[in-house]
Design a protein around this motif. Structure first.
Motif, PDB file in Angstrom:
ATOM      1  N   GLU A  52       0.843  -1.192   0.000  1.00 37.12           N
ATOM      2  CA  GLU A  52       0.000   0.000   0.000  1.00 37.12           C
ATOM      3  C   GLU A  52       0.879   1.244   0.000  1.00 37.12           C
ATOM      4  O   GLU A  52       2.091   1.176   0.203  1.00 37.12           O
ATOM      5  CB  GLU A  52      -0.924  -0.011   1.216  1.00 37.12           C
ATOM      6  N   THR A 424      -8.719   3.359   0.393  1.00 38.29           N
ATOM      7  CA  THR A 424      -7.679   2.371   0.676  1.00 38.29           C
ATOM      8  C   THR A 424      -8.295   1.017   1.003  1.00 38.29           C
ATOM      9  O   THR A 424      -7.820  -0.024   0.533  1.00 38.29           O
ATOM     10  CB  THR A 424      -6.805   2.843   1.854  1.00 38.29           C
ATOM     11  N   GLN A 427      -9.573  -0.846  -2.068  1.00 33.25           N
ATOM     12  CA  GLN A 427      -8.497  -1.495  -2.817  1.00 33.25           C
ATOM     13  C   GLN A 427      -8.042  -2.772  -2.113  1.00 33.25           C
ATOM     14  O   GLN A 427      -7.798  -3.794  -2.767  1.00 33.25           O
ATOM     15  CB  GLN A 427      -7.323  -0.518  -2.966  1.00 33.25           C
ATOM     16  N   LYS A 430     -10.431  -5.734  -2.548  1.00 31.46           N
ATOM     17  CA  LYS A 430     -10.283  -6.468  -3.807  1.00 31.46           C
ATOM     18  C   LYS A 430      -9.223  -7.555  -3.669  1.00 31.46           C
ATOM     19  O   LYS A 430      -9.395  -8.667  -4.175  1.00 31.46           O
ATOM     20  CB  LYS A 430      -9.917  -5.505  -4.931  1.00 31.46           C
TER      21      LYS A 430
END
Length: 602
Positions: A52, A424, A427, A430
């Protein structure tokens, strides 16, 4: 770094030095065999792992991967530790959390390895009036107390200070934190609190209780809302700066104000990222203190807590392993206080066994593994130093955007921070859904027939502000649907796995498919025929070669036998009779949700 022995003998003296270009060539050769034609630095990039915050973990780090000088333990910029001696004297402070008025549990913890108490007081915790009863028999001059009282911080602090006086504890002997955190409370609940009582507490601690810190900068609300490591750090630094401004405007010196803050961070099972995060946090706060003109006051006091986000409700025993890695990372990262959440934390109130395992996790790492005997054991690692620097840079950039938009209170009230954290988490969701980020016992290797672990419900936590997320939430919803179906019908939804060819051809994909369907509470059936399985859907499992020969034939036979939907475990193709494909990297949550919908599992 290689250190030659005293006699100067080097076992590698007769071998030529290798260089990075040679290594790139070897990597490119291996990748070429797998069908990826890359060379040079691109070969190294192909083996890198995206993190990240735009960070990447590369497969190789060398002395050329430079990072700023980390300094020495106990000296600015405090990357290597807030104290010169680190935790070598007796290990880190083992801080256990208690949210109910149970004096027996408190004393049992303190008598068996816990060295300080973290008490949730007020709404969703211990009543303020019960604080004395909870601390009955506790030597308050030996066991530090950290309060977490939300809106009732002033009343809880006053009660604790009264207990100190009543029990004859001198002001200089009191240790711990009064836990005032108005912005943290606002992040949790959306409720704004007056800062005036915080100033009074801070001034009183500075004058009468030098070992007590009035404020806590709790970064857990941002972590639990799905934030990244850099966002967690940036939000905590912005909160700390807001508190420094308020305290200095009220008349405290910058040095006094810094001494009133304790920072709380999440420790996850990503051990290197956790180590780097704690080291980066100290560097960032040291920079703030430097700008304030008090560089010597920039030693950040850190309390690390095992991440609630990663604690699972299914197969909770695996949480012991996650907590052990997180605790190791917190200790190596230099946190002064560490809280190990019990393995059943996500299920409700922990029992005596869970609390025992939690406290013994630290005991084993400190007393048997001697983890605290070395100060900053990760220091000097090219990887850790580079990751620390990159994370610090990313967190500082995020902090600056918060300051640009008016500070921590402003971004909380405008909704900007909520949006950043939600982006965040979307994402990351997923990656969880596609199992690129696997959850052992949940999305990988689930155990459908496990006996549920049941606990008394925990007090309801404050809400109304930022959301609280969990890594397992999507899969937990699917499993709950399966459980409801089991309770209503006496059987779980089923899928028939049709294995084609010998075991060597089908075992890998059969295992893959069984794991995937069980993650959604769908029971795989591998024995007998489709008609006898009780399933309404089927999945073909074999090799690509056998699929070419038999997939369409078997799919048609399954449809004729009553299969409403036929999957194929493998790469998507064009096979007649096959309705959909399951493969590594597919959206498992979407596949399983659609499967349960078709099966009528509500």
């Amino acid at each position: 770094m290689t250190v030659l022995p005293d006699d100067g003998l080097s076992l590698a003296a007769e071998f030529p030095d290798a260089n990075l270009e040679q290594w790139h060539g070897l990597v490119a050769g291996v990748l070429r065999k797998s069908g990826r034609d890359v060379s040079g630095a691109a070969a190294e990039d192909a083996l890198s792992t995206a993190l990240e915050d735009g960070l990447r973990t590369r497969p190789l780090y060398t002395a050329h991967d430079t990072a700023p000088e980390p300094g020495f333990p106990g000296f600015a910029p405090f990357v290597r530790g807030a104290r010169p001696e680190g935790n070598t004297a007796g290990g880190w402070d083992v801080r256990q959390r208690h949210a109910v008025a149970d004096n027996t549990a408190v004393l049992a913890d303190l008598e068996n390895g816990v060295t300080s108490l973290w008490l949730a007081v007020g709404d969703g915790g211990i009543p303020v009036a019960s604080l004395g009863r909870v601390l009955d028999g506790v030597y308050l001059d030996l066991a530090p107390v950290a309060l977490d009282a939300g809106r009732q911080f002033a009343e809880a602090a006053e009660e604790l200070l009264r207990l100190y006086g009543e029990r004859g504890i001198a002001g200089e002997s009191a240790r711990g934190s009064l836990g005032a955190d108005p912005l943290g409370h606002e992040a949790r609940t959306g409720e704004e609190l007056d800062f005036a009582p915080v100033v009074l507490l801070a001034r009183r601690c500075a004058e009468e209780y030098p070992g007590l810190r009035a404020l806590t900068v709790d970064a857990l609300p941002y972590h639990e809302a799905g934030g990244s490591a850099a966002q967690e750090l940036g939000a905590s630094i912005a909160t700390g700066v807001a508190y420094l401004r308020a305290l200095t405007e009220a008349g405290l010196s910058a040095e006094q104000a810094c001494a009133q803050l304790e920072f709380r961070y999440a420790a996850t099972a990503d051990q290197f990222l956790t180590i780097a995060k704690l080291r980066a946090a100290r560097r960032l706060w040291a920079r703030v203190a430097e700008v304030c003109g008090v560089p010597a006051a920039g030693a950040q006091a850190q309390h690390a807590v095992v991440s609630p986000v990663m604690m699972t409700r299914r197969d909770p025993w695996v949480n012991m392993l996650r907590a052990t890695i997180a605790t190791l990372a917190a200790g190596v990262g230099g946190a002064e206080s560490v809280t190990v959440l019990p393995f059943d934390h996500a299920l409700g109130l922990p029992d005596a066994f869970a609390r025992r395992i939690a406290r013994n996790t630290s005991t084993i790492l400190v007393e048997e593994s001697h983890l605290s005997r070395v100060i900053d054991p990760a220091g000097g690692s090219w990887y850790v130093e580079r990751l620390t620097d990159e994370l610090a840079q990313s967190a500082w950039a995020f902090f600056r955007t918060i300051e640009r938009d008016g500070g921590q209170a402003a971004v909380l009230r405008s909704g900007r921070l909520r949006t950043d954290l939600a982006t965040t988490w979307a994402q990351r969701s997923k990656r969880l859904a596609t199992r690129r980020e696997p959850i052992t016992g949940v999305s990988e290797f689930p155990f459908l027939s496990e006996k549920p672990v049941e606990r008394e419900p925990a007090p309801e936590q404050p809400s109304g502000g930022l959301p609280r997320v969990r890594r397992d939430e999507a899969f937990e919803e699917l499993r709950a649907r399966s459980d409801a179906h089991l309770a209503a019908t006496g059987a779980r939804p089923r899928v028939f796995l049709a294995a084609l060819g010998p075991a060597a051809a089908h075992t890998a994909r059969l295992t893959f498919a069984a794991n995937l369907f069980q993650a959604g509470g769908v029971e795989p059936v591998t024995e007998g025929t489709f008609e006898d399985s009780g399933a309404t859907e089927a999945c073909l499992c074999s090799s690509d070669a056998l699929y070419e020969e038999r997939a369409e034939e078997v799919a048609d036979a399954l449809k004729s036998a009553g299969a409403r939907h036929v999957f194929l475990a493998g790469r998507p193709g064009q096979y007649s009779g096959v309705d959909s494909y399951v493969f590594a990297g597919c959206d498992a949550v979407a596949v399983l949700t659609a499967t349960l919908d078709r099966m009528g599992v509500s």
